[in-house]
Design an enzyme around this catalytic site. Structure first.
Site, PDB file in Angstrom:
ATOM      1  N   PHE A 191       4.120  -4.318  -1.337  1.00  0.00           N
ATOM      2  CA  PHE A 191       3.614  -4.958  -2.551  1.00  0.00           C
ATOM      3  C   PHE A 191       2.166  -5.386  -2.355  1.00  0.00           C
ATOM      4  O   PHE A 191       1.797  -5.906  -1.285  1.00  0.00           O
ATOM      5  CB  PHE A 191       4.422  -6.216  -2.884  1.00  0.00           C
ATOM      6  CG  PHE A 191       5.887  -5.986  -3.149  1.00  0.00           C
ATOM      7  CD1 PHE A 191       6.347  -5.737  -4.434  1.00  0.00           C
ATOM      8  CD2 PHE A 191       6.808  -6.049  -2.114  1.00  0.00           C
ATOM      9  CE1 PHE A 191       7.705  -5.542  -4.674  1.00  0.00           C
ATOM     10  CE2 PHE A 191       8.159  -5.860  -2.337  1.00  0.00           C
ATOM     11  CZ  PHE A 191       8.605  -5.607  -3.633  1.00  0.00           C
ATOM     12  N   ASP A 192       1.378  -5.203  -3.395  1.00  0.00           N
ATOM     13  CA  ASP A 192       0.107  -5.911  -3.480  1.00  0.00           C
ATOM     14  C   ASP A 192       0.414  -7.352  -3.892  1.00  0.00           C
ATOM     15  O   ASP A 192       1.529  -7.660  -4.347  1.00  0.00           O
ATOM     16  CB  ASP A 192      -0.797  -5.212  -4.493  1.00  0.00           C
ATOM     17  CG  ASP A 192      -2.145  -5.902  -4.647  1.00  0.00           C
ATOM     18  OD1 ASP A 192      -2.616  -6.519  -3.674  1.00  0.00           O
ATOM     19  OD2 ASP A 192      -2.706  -5.849  -5.757  1.00  0.00           O
ATOM     20  N   GLY A 193      -0.570  -8.231  -3.753  1.00  0.00           N
ATOM     21  CA  GLY A 193      -0.342  -9.635  -4.084  1.00  0.00           C
ATOM     22  C   GLY A 193      -0.684  -9.978  -5.515  1.00  0.00           C
ATOM     23  O   GLY A 193       0.189 -10.116  -6.376  1.00  0.00           O
ATOM     24  N   PHE A 244       3.534  -0.787  -4.558  1.00  0.00           N
ATOM     25  CA  PHE A 244       3.165  -1.300  -5.879  1.00  0.00           C
ATOM     26  C   PHE A 244       1.766  -1.912  -5.820  1.00  0.00           C
ATOM     27  O   PHE A 244       1.491  -2.771  -4.963  1.00  0.00           O
ATOM     28  CB  PHE A 244       4.154  -2.374  -6.335  1.00  0.00           C
ATOM     29  CG  PHE A 244       5.556  -1.876  -6.564  1.00  0.00           C
ATOM     30  CD1 PHE A 244       5.900  -1.247  -7.750  1.00  0.00           C
ATOM     31  CD2 PHE A 244       6.528  -2.046  -5.596  1.00  0.00           C
ATOM     32  CE1 PHE A 244       7.196  -0.797  -7.972  1.00  0.00           C
ATOM     33  CE2 PHE A 244       7.825  -1.604  -5.803  1.00  0.00           C
ATOM     34  CZ  PHE A 244       8.162  -0.977  -6.994  1.00  0.00           C
ATOM     35  N   ASP A 254      -1.805  -2.928  -8.645  1.00  0.00           N
ATOM     36  CA  ASP A 254      -2.270  -2.994 -10.037  1.00  0.00           C
ATOM     37  C   ASP A 254      -3.592  -2.277 -10.257  1.00  0.00           C
ATOM     38  O   ASP A 254      -4.038  -2.160 -11.413  1.00  0.00           O
ATOM     39  CB  ASP A 254      -2.415  -4.459 -10.457  1.00  0.00           C
ATOM     40  CG  ASP A 254      -3.523  -5.177  -9.702  1.00  0.00           C
ATOM     41  OD1 ASP A 254      -4.407  -5.781 -10.342  1.00  0.00           O
ATOM     42  OD2 ASP A 254      -3.506  -5.128  -8.454  1.00  0.00           O
TER      43      ASP A 254
END
Length: 535
Positions: free
Chosen positions: A386-388, A503, A505
């Site tokens: 995951f990105d943060g 993931f 954004d």
């Protein structure tokens, strides 16, 4: 003293002639005809032996006060006035106009004897087609998570209406020696209904036990109210690039024809295929440790394909041994409206517009992008990166970076170090993974846990990393590995991790991951979408 006569149906009524007034009344100064005989005062059957000389079924016959039914076939006509007061009847006599709270065993028009004191019977009067003991019809689930497909219908006892609180608490059936109509003969219909109900209960229990004891090599899908539901589109699960080209260039009819002609040709894996395989491995491990627990992954194929294409999809799923039992094929319509009905926790698609629509509906979603290189993925451990910001967390801090620069961002993060960040769209999915991890930890499987999570963020640890870790702690979530890259490219780190899905954004991170062989999923959320539009 009032007289009484017998009625053909076995009930009793008061003699209407005994209640006839002895003196004629006057209307506007004229002598009028004697008043018509008032009806029985307790709703008893009038029958053909009525001394008034008219059968109850005739149009001229009045109805009983308070809307009680007399039992004649024509008595259920709408709009007829009740006797004794001219009260307007707005519903049929066949049951819904009965004494408040009165429930009967059979339709009113069958001539069934009425309850003298509003005692509850086994079934509502208006349900003509269902007899006591009939198996209940299935009902779709309540509260959004129950239903016939994934659970059993309520038992026959729970389908019966509850007696009205206003009904007297007299015993049922009535004791012998009470007034006529409430003795042993009147109790027979109720006893038959009770016997039929008991038989239906036994049938229901036997059918449920038979279903529960069925043996199958294929694991059953969990009930949605307990499962972690991952909805995957057909283009995310399989490689449909050629089929998509036919659809866009030649139209839907040629596309469906091509799929039917090649329905025995197995589709190649798509970008979400390895992720789905890893989810099913986790399910297999959970079933070994918790055979009766249903808190595990449930994969749903969510596609706007036509039903005619379903055969090829089913053949390909069976070829690879995937356990995907639930399909949603919408025939060209957007499937987004069904995501909530399927209780979706995560939606993966190759269509960025549908993903954006799902994100706006509050559902964790991402657009899948295949890797440009073939990479070997772990078969024994699900790895999710995951990105943060704008993925696990909100984009509040990222807005400061984009609008005010890095220095203001570092200052803001240090001032708010002890203030948890707001949640992002994928926080719920990380929470679901954490719940499953704890199940393995409870069985002393921490070192052999088939789930591993990674935080791969462009933040720097010293200046802005503390707030991230404290936020996760405040949520009660654990992350297995946290990698703070301080703005460095994420691709090389992801090559070492080899996640089944990553993931992020921002599209430039997605593209960098693709080039080095990582399957990436773009989350279209937050301020970054103003700067990088998906291709």
């Amino acid at each position: 003293m009032r007289a009484a006569v017998g009625c053909h149906s076995g009930c009793w009524k008061e003699d209407a002639a005994a209640l006839r007034p002895a003196v004629p009344y006057r209307v506007r100064g004229r002598a009028a005809a004697p008043a018509p005989a008032p009806p029985p005062t307790q709703g008893r059957c009038c029958g053909p032996a009525d001394p008034r000389g008219a059968r109850c079924g005739e149009a001229a016959a009045p109805l009983h006060p308070r809307g009680r039914c007399c039992g004649a076939p024509r008595c259920r006509r709408l709009g007829r006035s009740s006797a004794g007061g001219g009260q307007d009847r707005s519903v049929p006599c066949r049951g819904r106009a009965a004494v408040p709270g009165e429930v009967r065993t059979a339709p009113c028009r069958t001539g069934e004897r009425l309850s003298q004191r509003g005692r509850p019977r086994a079934q509502q009067c208006e349900r003509e087609s269902q007899r006591p003991g009939d198996f209940p019809l299935p009902e779709r689930g309540g509260a959004g998570r129950g239903g016939w497909w994934w659970g059993w219908p309520p038992s026959p006892a729970s389908r019966l209406p509850a007696p009205s609180p206003a009904a007297p608490a007299a015993p049922f059936p009535a004791a012998p020696g009470s007034m006529s109509g409430s003795g042993p003969e009147a109790a027979q219909p109720g006893q038959a209904a009770e016997a039929g109900l008991q038989e239906a209960e036994q049938d229901w229990a036997a059918a449920k036990a038979f279903y529960d004891n069925l043996v199958s090599k294929r694991p059953r899908p969990p009930k949605p109210q307990h499962a972690i539901t991952v909805a995957v589109s057909s283009r995310a699960l399989f490689d449909l690039v050629e089929e998509r080209r036919i659809y866009e260039e030649q139209g839907v009819e040629k596309y469906v024809e091509y799929q039917q002609e090649n329905e025995n040709v197995t589709l190649k894996p798509g970008p979400a295929f390895h992720f789905v395989k890893a989810l099913e491995h986790v399910n297999a491990r959970l079933l070994e440790l918790y055979p009766d627990d249903e808190e595990r992954f449930d994969i749903v194929l969510m596609t706007n394909n036509h039903a005619q294409v379903g055969v090829r999809l089913i053949n390909s799923i069976n070829h690879y041994g995937l356990t995907i039992e639930r399909f949603c094929m919408t025939g060209g319509k957007s499937p987004i409206g069904y995501l909530t009905a399927y209780l979706t926790n995560l939606y993966l698609s190759a269509d960025s517009e549908k993903v954006q629509e799902a994100i706006e509906a509050g559902i964790a979603s991402a657009t899948m992008f295949a890797a440009n290189k073939d990479v070997a993925y772990s078969d024994t451990q699900l790895r999710v990166a995951f990105d943060g910001d704008a993925v696990l967390f909100s984009d509040e801090s990222e807005q400061i970076v984009k609008e005010q620069g890095l220095d203001r961002f570092f200052e803001h993060e240090q001032l708010n170090e002890n203030k948890p960040l707001a949640q992002g769209p994928l926080k719920g999915f990380l929470e679901d993974l954490g719940k499953l991890q704890k199940k393995f930890y409870a069985k002393n499987e921490r070192l052999n846990c088939p789930i591993r999570t990674f935080l791969v963020t462009a933040r720097s640890a010293a200046s802005s990393g503390a707030r991230v870790l404290k936020t996760l702690r405040s949520w009660g979530l654990e992350i297995d590995e946290a990698l703070f890259l301080a703005g460095a490219p994420k691709g090389p780190i992801l090559v070492k991790i080899r996640p089944h899905i990553f993931f992020d954004d921002q599209m430039f991170h997605i593209e960098g991951a693709q080039k080095l062989g990582t399957i990436a999923a773009h989350v279209p959320y937050g301020i970054a979408q103003k700067y990088h539009k998906p291709a």
